[in-house]
Scaffold this motif. Structure first.
Motif, short mmCIF file in Angstrom:
data_model
loop_
_atom_site.label_atom_id
_atom_site.label_comp_id
_atom_site.label_asym_id
_atom_site.label_seq_id
_atom_site.Cartn_x
_atom_site.Cartn_y
_atom_site.Cartn_z
N VAL A 8 0.77 -0.79 0.05
CA VAL A 8 -0.16 -0.07 0.12
C VAL A 8 1.38 1.03 -0.26
O VAL A 8 1.06 1.49 1.24
N LEU A 9 0.90 2.16 -1.30
CA LEU A 9 1.17 3.14 -1.40
C LEU A 9 0.53 4.23 -1.04
O LEU A 9 -0.55 4.57 -1.14
N ASP A 10 0.75 5.45 0.89
CA ASP A 10 -0.47 5.63 0.64
C ASP A 10 0.18 7.00 1.18
O ASP A 10 0.74 8.20 1.78
N GLN A 11 -0.35 8.35 -0.07
CA GLN A 11 -0.50 9.69 -0.31
C GLN A 11 1.59 10.18 -0.36
O GLN A 11 2.11 10.78 0.58
N LEU A 12 2.09 9.36 -1.40
CA LEU A 12 3.65 9.17 -1.42
C LEU A 12 3.76 10.01 -1.97
O LEU A 12 3.32 10.69 -2.89
N ASN A 13 5.11 11.41 -1.60
CA ASN A 13 5.26 12.32 -1.90
C ASN A 13 7.16 11.81 -2.20
O ASN A 13 7.20 11.57 -0.83
N ARG A 23 3.43 12.85 -6.08
CA ARG A 23 2.35 13.97 -5.87
C ARG A 23 1.62 12.70 -5.49
O ARG A 23 0.42 12.17 -5.53
N ASP A 24 0.97 12.62 -3.73
CA ASP A 24 0.16 12.03 -2.71
C ASP A 24 -0.23 10.58 -4.31
O ASP A 24 -1.06 10.72 -4.19
N VAL A 25 0.78 9.94 -3.82
CA VAL A 25 0.26 8.82 -4.84
C VAL A 25 -0.40 7.69 -3.82
O VAL A 25 0.45 7.38 -2.85
N GLY A 39 2.36 5.19 -17.87
CA GLY A 39 2.46 5.97 -18.06
C GLY A 39 3.76 6.73 -19.02
O GLY A 39 4.59 5.20 -19.02
N ARG A 40 3.22 8.13 -19.32
CA ARG A 40 4.14 7.75 -20.60
C ARG A 40 5.55 8.03 -19.80
O ARG A 40 5.89 8.28 -19.24
N ASN A 41 6.56 8.33 -20.67
CA ASN A 41 7.91 8.89 -20.82
C ASN A 41 8.18 10.02 -19.43
O ASN A 41 6.90 10.73 -19.29
N GLY A 42 8.64 8.92 -18.21
CA GLY A 42 9.34 10.72 -17.49
C GLY A 42 8.16 11.03 -16.44
O GLY A 42 8.17 12.34 -15.59
N VAL A 43 6.96 10.76 -16.29
CA VAL A 43 5.79 10.69 -15.43
C VAL A 43 5.75 10.18 -13.79
O VAL A 43 5.10 11.06 -12.82
N GLY A 44 6.90 9.45 -14.19
CA GLY A 44 7.90 8.92 -12.36
C GLY A 44 7.71 7.53 -12.07
O GLY A 44 7.53 7.16 -11.01
N LYS A 45 6.75 6.30 -12.76
CA LYS A 45 7.51 5.26 -12.78
C LYS A 45 8.80 4.63 -12.34
O LYS A 45 7.94 4.03 -11.11
N THR A 46 9.71 4.02 -12.69
CA THR A 46 10.71 4.23 -12.19
C THR A 46 11.25 4.70 -10.69
O THR A 46 11.61 4.26 -9.78
N THR A 47 10.42 5.97 -10.40
CA THR A 47 10.41 6.42 -9.19
C THR A 47 9.74 6.13 -8.41
O THR A 47 10.39 6.01 -7.23
N THR A 48 9.25 6.20 -8.50
CA THR A 48 7.80 4.68 -7.40
C THR A 48 8.45 3.60 -7.20
O THR A 48 8.36 3.31 -5.55
N LEU A 49 8.94 2.91 -8.17
CA LEU A 49 9.68 1.70 -7.79
C LEU A 49 10.82 1.67 -6.82
O LEU A 49 11.02 1.03 -5.99
N LYS A 50 11.84 2.84 -7.27
CA LYS A 50 12.65 2.80 -6.47
C LYS A 50 12.86 3.12 -4.90
O LYS A 50 13.53 3.07 -4.29
N THR A 51 11.18 4.09 -5.09
CA THR A 51 11.21 4.47 -3.71
C THR A 51 10.41 3.35 -2.62
O THR A 51 10.30 3.03 -1.54
N ILE A 52 9.83 2.38 -3.38
CA ILE A 52 9.48 0.87 -2.91
C ILE A 52 10.41 0.63 -2.34
O ILE A 52 10.73 -0.70 -1.42
N VAL A 53 11.57 -0.09 -3.53
CA VAL A 53 12.70 -0.98 -2.70
C VAL A 53 13.22 0.01 -1.96
O VAL A 53 14.34 -0.44 -1.11
N GLY A 54 13.14 1.29 -1.94
CA GLY A 54 14.00 1.97 -0.34
C GLY A 54 15.57 2.73 -1.12
O GLY A 54 16.28 3.23 -0.79
N LEU A 55 15.69 2.56 -2.47
CA LEU A 55 16.75 3.23 -3.50
C LEU A 55 16.49 5.58 -2.62
O LEU A 55 17.08 6.18 -3.30
N LEU A 56 14.82 5.35 -2.69
CA LEU A 56 15.53 6.94 -2.45
C LEU A 56 13.63 6.88 -1.44
O LEU A 56 13.58 6.10 -1.26
N ARG A 57 14.64 7.61 -0.59
CA ARG A 57 13.19 8.05 0.73
C ARG A 57 12.26 8.88 0.24
O ARG A 57 12.87 9.90 -0.65
N SER A 58 10.96 8.60 0.49
CA SER A 58 9.26 9.75 0.32
C SER A 58 10.20 11.28 1.77
O SER A 58 11.01 11.20 2.33
N THR A 59 9.16 11.87 0.72
CA THR A 59 9.01 13.33 1.74
C THR A 59 7.82 12.86 2.81
O THR A 59 8.23 14.69 2.60
#
Ligand SMILES: Nc1ncnc2c1ncn2[C@@H]1O[C@H](COP(=O)(O)OP(=O)(O)O)[C@@H](O)[C@H]1O
Ligand SMILES: [Mg+2]
Length: 237
Positions: A8-13, A23-25, A39-59
Protein backbone atom coordinates in the motif's frame (compact mmCIF):
# COMPACT_ATOMS: atom_id res chain seq x y z
CA UNK A 1 -9.38 -9.57 -5.30
CA UNK A 2 -6.94 -10.86 -2.71
CA UNK A 3 -8.11 -10.40 0.84
CA UNK A 4 -5.27 -8.33 2.14
CA UNK A 5 -2.93 -5.99 0.28
CA UNK A 6 0.76 -6.88 0.06
CA UNK A 7 1.65 -3.29 -0.87
CA UNK A 8 0.00 0.00 0.00
CA UNK A 9 1.41 3.37 -1.05
CA UNK A 10 -0.34 6.00 1.02
CA UNK A 11 -0.16 9.64 -0.06
CA UNK A 12 3.42 9.13 -1.19
CA UNK A 13 5.49 12.20 -2.05
CA UNK A 14 9.02 12.05 -3.45
CA UNK A 15 11.35 14.86 -4.52
CA UNK A 16 14.64 15.14 -6.32
CA UNK A 17 16.18 18.14 -4.60
CA UNK A 18 13.70 20.97 -4.89
CA UNK A 19 11.47 19.37 -7.48
CA UNK A 20 8.53 17.33 -6.36
CA UNK A 21 8.31 14.23 -8.56
CA UNK A 22 5.59 12.09 -6.94
CA UNK A 23 2.50 13.80 -5.61
CA UNK A 24 0.20 12.07 -3.14
CA UNK A 25 0.44 8.69 -4.84
CA UNK A 26 -2.03 6.09 -3.56
CA UNK A 27 -1.57 2.60 -4.96
CA UNK A 28 -2.47 -0.86 -3.69
CA UNK A 29 -1.34 -4.30 -4.84
CA UNK A 30 -3.68 -6.99 -3.48
CA UNK A 31 -1.98 -10.17 -2.38
CA UNK A 32 -1.45 -12.67 -5.21
CA UNK A 33 -2.38 -10.18 -7.92
CA UNK A 34 -0.62 -8.44 -10.77
CA UNK A 35 -1.00 -4.67 -10.88
CA UNK A 36 0.44 -2.52 -13.63
CA UNK A 37 1.61 1.05 -13.44
CA UNK A 38 1.25 2.77 -16.80
CA UNK A 39 2.27 6.16 -18.07
CA UNK A 40 4.34 8.00 -20.61
CA UNK A 41 8.07 8.62 -20.31
CA UNK A 42 9.16 10.76 -17.39
CA UNK A 43 5.92 10.68 -15.37
CA UNK A 44 7.52 9.01 -12.32
CA UNK A 45 7.08 5.23 -12.73
CA UNK A 46 10.71 4.31 -12.03
CA UNK A 47 10.80 6.81 -9.16
CA UNK A 48 7.83 4.99 -7.66
CA UNK A 49 9.57 1.59 -7.81
CA UNK A 50 12.83 3.00 -6.45
CA UNK A 51 10.94 4.43 -3.50
CA UNK A 52 9.28 1.07 -2.82
CA UNK A 53 12.66 -0.71 -2.73
CA UNK A 54 14.20 2.05 -0.62
CA UNK A 55 16.68 3.51 -3.12
CA UNK A 56 14.83 6.82 -2.75
CA UNK A 57 13.29 8.24 0.41
CA UNK A 58 9.81 9.67 0.46
CA UNK A 59 9.30 13.22 1.64
CA UNK A 60 5.76 12.46 2.72
CA UNK A 61 3.32 9.61 3.03
CA UNK A 62 4.26 5.97 3.46
CA UNK A 63 5.24 2.69 1.84
CA UNK A 64 3.51 -0.21 3.59
CA UNK A 65 4.61 -3.72 2.80
CA UNK A 66 2.71 -6.68 4.21
CA UNK A 67 1.27 -4.51 6.96
CA UNK A 68 4.56 -2.87 8.01
CA UNK A 69 5.50 0.74 7.38
CA UNK A 70 8.92 0.29 5.76
CA UNK A 71 9.70 3.99 5.17
CA UNK A 72 12.82 3.93 7.31
CA UNK A 73 14.08 0.52 6.25
CA UNK A 74 17.30 0.20 4.23
CA UNK A 75 17.00 -1.46 0.80
CA UNK A 76 18.75 -4.65 2.03
CA UNK A 77 16.20 -5.10 4.78
CA UNK A 78 13.33 -4.63 2.34
CA UNK A 79 14.86 -7.25 0.04
CA UNK A 80 15.23 -9.73 2.89
CA UNK A 81 11.68 -9.06 3.96
CA UNK A 82 10.44 -9.99 0.49
CA UNK A 83 10.57 -7.14 -2.01
CA UNK A 84 12.24 -8.26 -5.26
CA UNK A 85 13.26 -5.68 -7.85
CA UNK A 86 14.12 -5.97 -11.53
CA UNK A 87 15.36 -2.51 -12.53
CA UNK A 88 14.78 -0.83 -15.86
CA UNK A 89 17.61 -1.78 -18.19
CA UNK A 90 18.04 -5.03 -16.24
CA UNK A 91 21.33 -4.22 -14.49
CA UNK A 92 22.85 -7.67 -14.47
CA UNK A 93 26.60 -7.94 -13.83
CA UNK A 94 28.10 -8.17 -17.33
CA UNK A 95 31.52 -9.47 -16.22
CA UNK A 96 30.12 -12.21 -13.98
CA UNK A 97 28.91 -15.50 -15.40
CA UNK A 98 25.23 -16.35 -15.52
CA UNK A 99 25.73 -18.70 -12.56
CA UNK A 100 27.54 -16.02 -10.55
CA UNK A 101 24.77 -13.55 -11.32
CA UNK A 102 22.27 -16.08 -9.98
CA UNK A 103 24.35 -16.66 -6.86
CA UNK A 104 24.07 -12.95 -6.07
CA UNK A 105 20.31 -13.37 -6.04
CA UNK A 106 20.58 -16.43 -3.83
CA UNK A 107 22.48 -14.45 -1.22
CA UNK A 108 19.47 -12.18 -0.83
CA UNK A 109 17.33 -15.14 0.20
CA UNK A 110 16.26 -14.71 3.82
CA UNK A 111 15.56 -18.41 4.39
CA UNK A 112 19.27 -18.99 3.77
CA UNK A 113 18.54 -21.69 1.22
CA UNK A 114 22.23 -21.51 0.38
CA UNK A 115 22.62 -24.83 -1.42
CA UNK A 116 22.77 -23.90 -5.04
CA UNK A 117 20.22 -22.78 -7.57
CA UNK A 118 16.90 -24.63 -7.17
CA UNK A 119 15.56 -26.55 -10.14
CA UNK A 120 12.39 -24.46 -10.42
CA UNK A 121 14.50 -21.59 -11.71
CA UNK A 122 15.64 -23.63 -14.69
CA UNK A 123 12.09 -24.87 -15.23
CA UNK A 124 11.02 -21.23 -15.49
CA UNK A 125 14.04 -20.17 -17.54
CA UNK A 126 15.36 -23.17 -19.49
CA UNK A 127 17.59 -20.90 -21.58
CA UNK A 128 19.69 -20.01 -18.55
CA UNK A 129 20.64 -23.59 -17.81
CA UNK A 130 22.58 -23.94 -21.04
CA UNK A 131 24.41 -20.66 -20.42
CA UNK A 132 25.63 -20.93 -16.84
CA UNK A 133 29.28 -20.39 -17.72
CA UNK A 134 28.74 -17.48 -20.10
CA UNK A 135 29.42 -13.90 -19.15
CA UNK A 136 26.21 -12.03 -18.43
CA UNK A 137 27.26 -9.32 -20.86
CA UNK A 138 27.36 -11.84 -23.72
CA UNK A 139 23.67 -12.68 -23.40
CA UNK A 140 21.03 -11.12 -25.63
CA UNK A 141 18.81 -8.43 -24.16
CA UNK A 142 15.98 -10.89 -23.68
CA UNK A 143 18.21 -13.43 -21.98
CA UNK A 144 19.56 -10.72 -19.68
CA UNK A 145 16.00 -9.79 -18.78
CA UNK A 146 15.27 -13.43 -17.92
CA UNK A 147 18.46 -13.57 -15.88
CA UNK A 148 17.47 -10.43 -14.01
CA UNK A 149 14.02 -11.84 -13.22
CA UNK A 150 15.53 -15.18 -12.16
CA UNK A 151 18.00 -13.39 -9.91
CA UNK A 152 15.20 -11.46 -8.22
CA UNK A 153 13.12 -14.64 -7.76
CA UNK A 154 16.00 -16.38 -5.99
CA UNK A 155 15.46 -13.98 -3.10
CA UNK A 156 12.01 -15.62 -2.73
CA UNK A 157 10.17 -12.29 -2.92
CA UNK A 158 6.54 -11.94 -1.95
CA UNK A 159 6.34 -8.83 -4.11
CA UNK A 160 8.13 -8.57 -7.44
CA UNK A 161 8.68 -5.15 -9.03
CA UNK A 162 9.32 -5.23 -12.78
CA UNK A 163 10.38 -2.02 -14.53
CA UNK A 164 9.60 -2.22 -18.27
CA UNK A 165 10.65 -5.85 -18.78
CA UNK A 166 9.76 -5.74 -22.49
CA UNK A 167 11.81 -2.63 -23.30
CA UNK A 168 14.11 -3.26 -26.26
CA UNK A 169 13.33 -6.98 -26.42
CA UNK A 170 12.35 -8.98 -29.48
CA UNK A 171 8.74 -10.28 -29.72
CA UNK A 172 9.54 -14.01 -29.32
CA UNK A 173 11.34 -13.35 -26.04
CA UNK A 174 8.58 -11.00 -24.89
CA UNK A 175 6.27 -14.01 -25.25
CA UNK A 176 8.56 -16.13 -23.09
CA UNK A 177 8.65 -13.46 -20.41
CA UNK A 178 4.87 -13.24 -20.58
CA UNK A 179 4.63 -17.02 -20.08
CA UNK A 180 6.94 -16.77 -17.09
CA UNK A 181 4.74 -14.13 -15.47
CA UNK A 182 1.65 -16.23 -16.19
CA UNK A 183 3.28 -19.19 -14.45
CA UNK A 184 4.27 -17.08 -11.46
CA UNK A 185 0.71 -15.88 -11.26
CA UNK A 186 -0.60 -19.46 -11.32
CA UNK A 187 1.83 -20.48 -8.57
CA UNK A 188 0.31 -17.67 -6.54
CA UNK A 189 3.25 -17.11 -4.19
CA UNK A 190 4.34 -13.75 -5.51
CA UNK A 191 2.41 -10.54 -6.15
CA UNK A 192 3.63 -8.32 -8.96
CA UNK A 193 3.80 -4.62 -9.69
CA UNK A 194 4.58 -4.24 -13.38
CA UNK A 195 5.67 -0.96 -14.94
CA UNK A 196 5.05 -1.03 -18.69
CA UNK A 197 4.76 1.12 -21.77
CA UNK A 198 3.78 -1.88 -23.90
CA UNK A 199 0.09 -1.61 -23.20
CA UNK A 200 -1.14 -4.93 -24.66
CA UNK A 201 1.41 -6.85 -22.59
CA UNK A 202 0.26 -5.18 -19.37
CA UNK A 203 -3.36 -5.60 -20.39
CA UNK A 204 -3.02 -9.34 -20.80
CA UNK A 205 -1.19 -9.88 -17.52
CA UNK A 206 -2.49 -7.39 -15.00
CA UNK A 207 -5.62 -7.66 -12.86
CA UNK A 208 -5.63 -3.99 -12.09
CA UNK A 209 -4.09 -0.83 -13.48
CA UNK A 210 -2.87 2.55 -12.35
CA UNK A 211 -2.19 5.36 -14.78
CA UNK A 212 0.33 8.02 -13.78
CA UNK A 213 0.71 11.48 -15.20
CA UNK A 214 3.17 14.10 -13.90
CA UNK A 215 3.72 12.15 -10.69
CA UNK A 216 0.06 11.65 -9.85
CA UNK A 217 -2.27 8.70 -10.29
CA UNK A 218 -4.96 9.98 -12.66
CA UNK A 219 -6.90 6.77 -13.27
CA UNK A 220 -7.10 3.29 -11.78
CA UNK A 221 -9.33 0.26 -11.78
CA UNK A 222 -9.65 -3.26 -13.12
CA UNK A 223 -7.62 -3.78 -16.27
CA UNK A 224 -10.63 -5.24 -18.04
CA UNK A 225 -12.37 -1.90 -17.55
CA UNK A 226 -9.51 0.22 -18.91
CA UNK A 227 -11.18 2.09 -21.75
CA UNK A 228 -10.09 3.58 -25.03
CA UNK A 229 -10.65 7.17 -23.87
CA UNK A 230 -8.31 6.77 -20.89
CA UNK A 231 -5.68 5.16 -23.08
CA UNK A 232 -5.93 7.97 -25.65
CA UNK A 233 -5.81 10.68 -23.06
CA UNK A 234 -2.94 9.45 -20.89
CA UNK A 235 -0.99 6.75 -22.67
CA UNK A 236 -0.72 7.08 -26.42
CA UNK A 237 1.78 9.57 -27.76
N1 LIG B 1 18.29 11.45 -10.45
C1 LIG B 1 17.39 12.36 -10.83
N2 LIG B 1 17.54 13.67 -10.50
C2 LIG B 1 16.63 14.59 -10.87
N3 LIG B 1 15.51 14.32 -11.56
C3 LIG B 1 15.29 13.04 -11.91
C4 LIG B 1 16.23 12.00 -11.58
N4 LIG B 1 15.72 10.83 -12.06
C5 LIG B 1 14.57 11.12 -12.68
N5 LIG B 1 14.31 12.46 -12.59
C6 LIG B 1 13.11 13.14 -13.11
O1 LIG B 1 11.98 12.61 -12.46
C7 LIG B 1 10.90 12.46 -13.35
C8 LIG B 1 10.37 11.03 -13.31
O2 LIG B 1 11.39 10.15 -13.80
P1 LIG B 1 11.13 8.58 -13.85
O3 LIG B 1 10.59 8.14 -12.56
O4 LIG B 1 12.41 7.96 -14.30
O5 LIG B 1 10.02 8.48 -14.99
P2 LIG B 1 9.48 7.20 -15.80
O6 LIG B 1 10.07 5.98 -15.19
O7 LIG B 1 8.00 7.28 -15.68
O8 LIG B 1 9.92 7.40 -17.22
C9 LIG B 1 11.40 12.90 -14.72
O9 LIG B 1 10.97 14.22 -14.94
C10 LIG B 1 12.90 12.83 -14.59
O10 LIG B 1 13.51 13.80 -15.40
MG1 LIG C 1 11.30 4.51 -16.07
Amino acid sequence: MGEHPILVLDQLNVSYGESLILRDVNLTVPSGRVACLLGRNGVGKTTTLKTIVGLLRSTGGSVNFDGANVNRWAPEKRTKYGIGYVPQGRDIFPMLTVEENLMVGLQACSTGRGNGIPREIYDLFPVLKSMLGRAGGDLSGGQQQQLAIARALLGEPRLLLLDEPTEGIQPSVIQEIEQTIVRLKQQGTVSILLVEQYLEFAWRLADLYYVMEKGSIVSHGLTKDLDEATVKKHLTV
